[in-house]
Design an enzyme around this catalytic site. Structure first.
Site, PDB file in Angstrom:
ATOM      1  N   SER A 143     -26.086  47.357  23.365  1.00 58.62           N
ATOM      2  CA  SER A 143     -25.790  46.288  24.333  1.00 58.62           C
ATOM      3  C   SER A 143     -24.562  45.517  23.867  1.00 58.62           C
ATOM      4  CB  SER A 143     -26.991  45.329  24.389  1.00 58.62           C
ATOM      5  OG  SER A 143     -26.657  44.152  25.074  1.00 58.62           O
ATOM      6  N   TYR A 156     -33.207  39.756  20.339  1.00 60.54           N
ATOM      7  CA  TYR A 156     -32.585  40.859  21.095  1.00 60.54           C
ATOM      8  C   TYR A 156     -31.287  41.299  20.400  1.00 60.54           C
ATOM      9  CZ  TYR A 156     -30.943  43.532  25.162  1.00 60.54           C
ATOM     10  OH  TYR A 156     -30.499  44.541  25.998  1.00 60.54           O
TER      11      TYR A 156
END
Ligand code: NAD
Length: 279
Positions: A143, A156
């Site tokens: 990501s 995350y």
């Protein structure tokens, strides 16, 4: 790998969003699929669609955080399909909140899926891909959050920078076996990920639920379609790319973090204060 026609492609987290589009993109190019997810209904729908287009599609309900389930899935895929040419470690979840509100259970949950899921996929499939010969490719979905610090998303970010680290390290080793490894770093993509995210606190203005609603609407407005990530994945396999950024926001995060880390530091602190007050 110039041509994925008749190749066997494994996709984790294929029942929704980016994983579903990756599976569709490979099926459209004539690949045979092995898909898994915790969402059996989503798998059934995708399998029906792919099979009706005349493509082979093996599916299994698998929790990628559980080593034993991924080991069994790997054994079943090899029994059903004979080999694996492309492995896509895509399954992932999101967890947001100020650091002090994220419980150890939340940390374990997100590390289990986003990090251990990728470790399990590589651990069980990669040795067999070496053993079968003929090369192959591993795609790990990281990501933009793996390329720089994002306040409110510490857990995350940790998982996605770790996925980036695994991918770059394994890539150097796997080249010896003719196996490519790519990390894909999408920015905002319009999928279910925010709707199913766990948010552990709100802001001064909004409750956690309201915040999820606001971010979800934002993703709906500015998020890229998941098909765009799927195209980037196919290209990464065809051209053996190392790290693939998707979306201009990802290029921006990466460039500023490299060129002006002090600016990122200042901007992030302001962004956090602003978000906490106005979101
Ligand atoms: P999504 O929620 O639409 O899809 C994720 C899929 O993973 C779902 O089908 C879900 O059931 C499955 N899944 C969740 N936990 C699982 C588990 N334990 N075992 C197996 N499957 C599981 O979300 P998405 O946006 O398509 O996310 C796919 C990947 O892309 C994730 O790794 C995510 O972190 C990454 N990503 C997403 C974005 C974004 O903006 N949407 C941006 C960058 C990276």
């Amino acid at each position: 790998m110039n041509d994925v026609q008749s190749k066997v492609v494994v996709v984790t987290g294929a029942a929704s969003g980016i994983g579903r589009e990756i599976a569709r993109a490979f099926a459209d190019r004539g690949a045979r699929l092995a898909i898994c997810d915790i969402d059996g209904r989503g798998l059934d729908e995708l399998q029906a669609e792919v099979s009706s287009a005349g493509r082979r599609c093996y599916q299994e309900i698998v929790d990628v955080a559980q080593a034993g389930q991924v080991e069994e899935f790997c054994a079943n895929v090899y029994r059903e399909m004979g080999r694996v040419d492309v492995l896509v470690n895509n399954a992932g979840i999101a967890c947001g909140g100020r650091f002090e509100t994220v419980s150890l259970d939340d940390w374990q949950w997100i590390l289990g899926v986003n990090l251990w899921g990728v470790v399990h996929g590589c651990h069980f499939f990669y040795p067999r891909m070496i053993g079968q010969g003929g090369g192959g490719h591993i795609i790990n979905i990281a990501s933009a959050a793996g390329l720089g610090p994002f306040p409110f998303m510490s857990a995350y970010c940790v998982t996605k920078s770790a996925v980036l680290a695994i991918s770059r390290t394994l890539r150097a080793e796997a080249a010896l076996n003719g196996i490519g490894v790519s990390a894909i770093c999408p920015g905002f993509v319009n999928t279910n990920i925010i709707g199913t995210a766990k948010v552990t606190c709100g802001t001064r203005r909004s409750s956690a639920e309201e915040l999820i609603g606001t971010v979800n609407r934002l993703y709906g407005l500015v998020g890229w379609p998941p098909e765009r990530v799927a195209r980037a994945v196919v290209k990464a396999v065809e051209k053996d790319l190392a790290v693939v950024k998707v979306g201009f926001e990802t290029y921006l995060v990466d460039a500023i973090d490299r060129l002006a880390p002090r600016l990122v530091d200042r901007a992030n602190r302001r962004a956090f204060r602003f978000g906490n007050r106005w979101l």
